[in-house]
Design an enzyme around this catalytic site. Structure first.
Site, short mmCIF file in Angstrom:
data_model
loop_
_atom_site.label_atom_id
_atom_site.label_comp_id
_atom_site.label_asym_id
_atom_site.label_seq_id
_atom_site.Cartn_x
_atom_site.Cartn_y
_atom_site.Cartn_z
N HIS A 12 43.45 36.70 39.77
CA HIS A 12 43.29 37.58 38.61
C HIS A 12 44.54 37.54 37.73
O HIS A 12 44.46 37.40 36.50
CB HIS A 12 43.05 39.03 39.06
CG HIS A 12 41.68 39.30 39.57
ND1 HIS A 12 40.53 38.91 38.90
CD2 HIS A 12 41.25 39.95 40.68
CE1 HIS A 12 39.47 39.29 39.58
NE2 HIS A 12 39.87 39.92 40.67
N HIS A 27 42.88 36.49 46.10
CA HIS A 27 41.97 37.15 45.16
C HIS A 27 42.74 37.78 44.01
O HIS A 27 42.45 37.55 42.83
CB HIS A 27 41.14 38.20 45.90
CG HIS A 27 40.12 38.87 45.06
ND1 HIS A 27 38.80 38.48 45.02
CD2 HIS A 27 40.22 39.91 44.18
CE1 HIS A 27 38.13 39.25 44.17
NE2 HIS A 27 38.96 40.13 43.65
N GLU A 28 43.74 38.59 44.36
CA GLU A 28 44.50 39.29 43.32
C GLU A 28 45.43 38.33 42.56
O GLU A 28 45.63 38.47 41.35
CB GLU A 28 45.31 40.43 43.94
CG GLU A 28 44.46 41.51 44.58
CD GLU A 28 43.46 42.15 43.62
OE1 GLU A 28 43.71 42.15 42.40
OE2 GLU A 28 42.41 42.63 44.08
#
Length: 238
Positions: free
Chosen positions: A54, A50-51
């Site tokens: 980003h 997820h990170e």
């Protein structure tokens, strides 16, 4: 975030743990520990990708900040926030170490911020779908291995991996700051032009905690996760 700002979070976490106890989640502590250990790979993978997503998208949009801070890696150590990890482990919700971005580098700010905001949840969805195909292979393999203790552990880890990534995707799509859903909504409707935007943004953390404490998030998470899981089961797994 200083210690005073963290206090409401600790109160909510404690309340969630107490509610889990009252609901009997810890009645068989051994089984609970075993279940949490099965979920551990899914938690680590889900928070990490997820990170990472980003940071990767922000980097591709021209922002050197994630790369300079060592966030363009799939090493979990660069992305796991200890408190967010423990929250997901014990209370059923959590987060990774947020990727810092600098939108001043973006050529098309609203579009690029939208892409960065949606990148994390998109990656969680991709991982969930990929694991659903792995589950399909397992279910259709006919291998006796998955009837063994080791095979059953692997099977359960894959299922929990799907579940955790769906939780992270849906939870982060809730349109409350600091979650991704708020960033997505902000760029679609250009919310920053409204007077009330800074007030909501600055107090979003407390709004989110209230939603969690009063179980509003579960009203969103449960039907959404069940619906997507049913779709995956019928179109991919079976």
């Amino acid at each position: 975030m200083n210690r005073r700002d963290m206090m409401p979070l600790f109160i909510v976490i404690a309340a969630m743990i107490v509610l889990n106890i009252l609901n009997g989640d810890f009645s068989d502590f051994g089984s609970w520990v075993y279940r949490q250990l099965l979920m551990l790979p899914g938690i680590v993978i889900g928070l990490t990708v997820h990170e990472f997503a980003h940071g990767l998208v922000s980097d591709r949009c021209g922002d050197p900040t994630p790369r300079a801070q060592g966030r363009l890696t799939l090493n979990p150590a660069a992305h796991i926030d200890l408190i967010g990890f423990l929250c997901l482990f014990f209370a059923g919700f959590g987060w990774g170490q947020p990727v810092q971005i600098d939108p001043r580098y973006y050529k098309h700010r609203r579009k690029d911020e939208f892409l960065v905001s949606i990148a994390g949840v998109t990656m969680n969805f991709i991982v969930a779908v990929a694991l659903a195909f792995v589950l399909r292979l397992i279910m259709h393999s006919g291998s006796a291995f998955f009837s063994t203790t080791t095979g059953d552990v692997i099977l359960n880890m894959v299922q929990y991996g799907i579940f955790i990534n769906l939780v992270l995707m849906i939870f982060n799509l809730i349109p409350v700051p600091p979650l991704d859903g708020w960033g997505i909504l902000t760029q679609i409707f250009d919310l920053e032009k409204y007077r009330w935007y800074p007030i909501v943004y600055q107090n979003g953390f407390y709004i989110l905690l209230a939603l969690i404490l009063f179980n509003v998030t579960s009203l969103i998470l449960d039907p959404a996760i069940n619906g997507i899981w049913s779709w995956m089961l019928n179109t991919i797994v079976i």
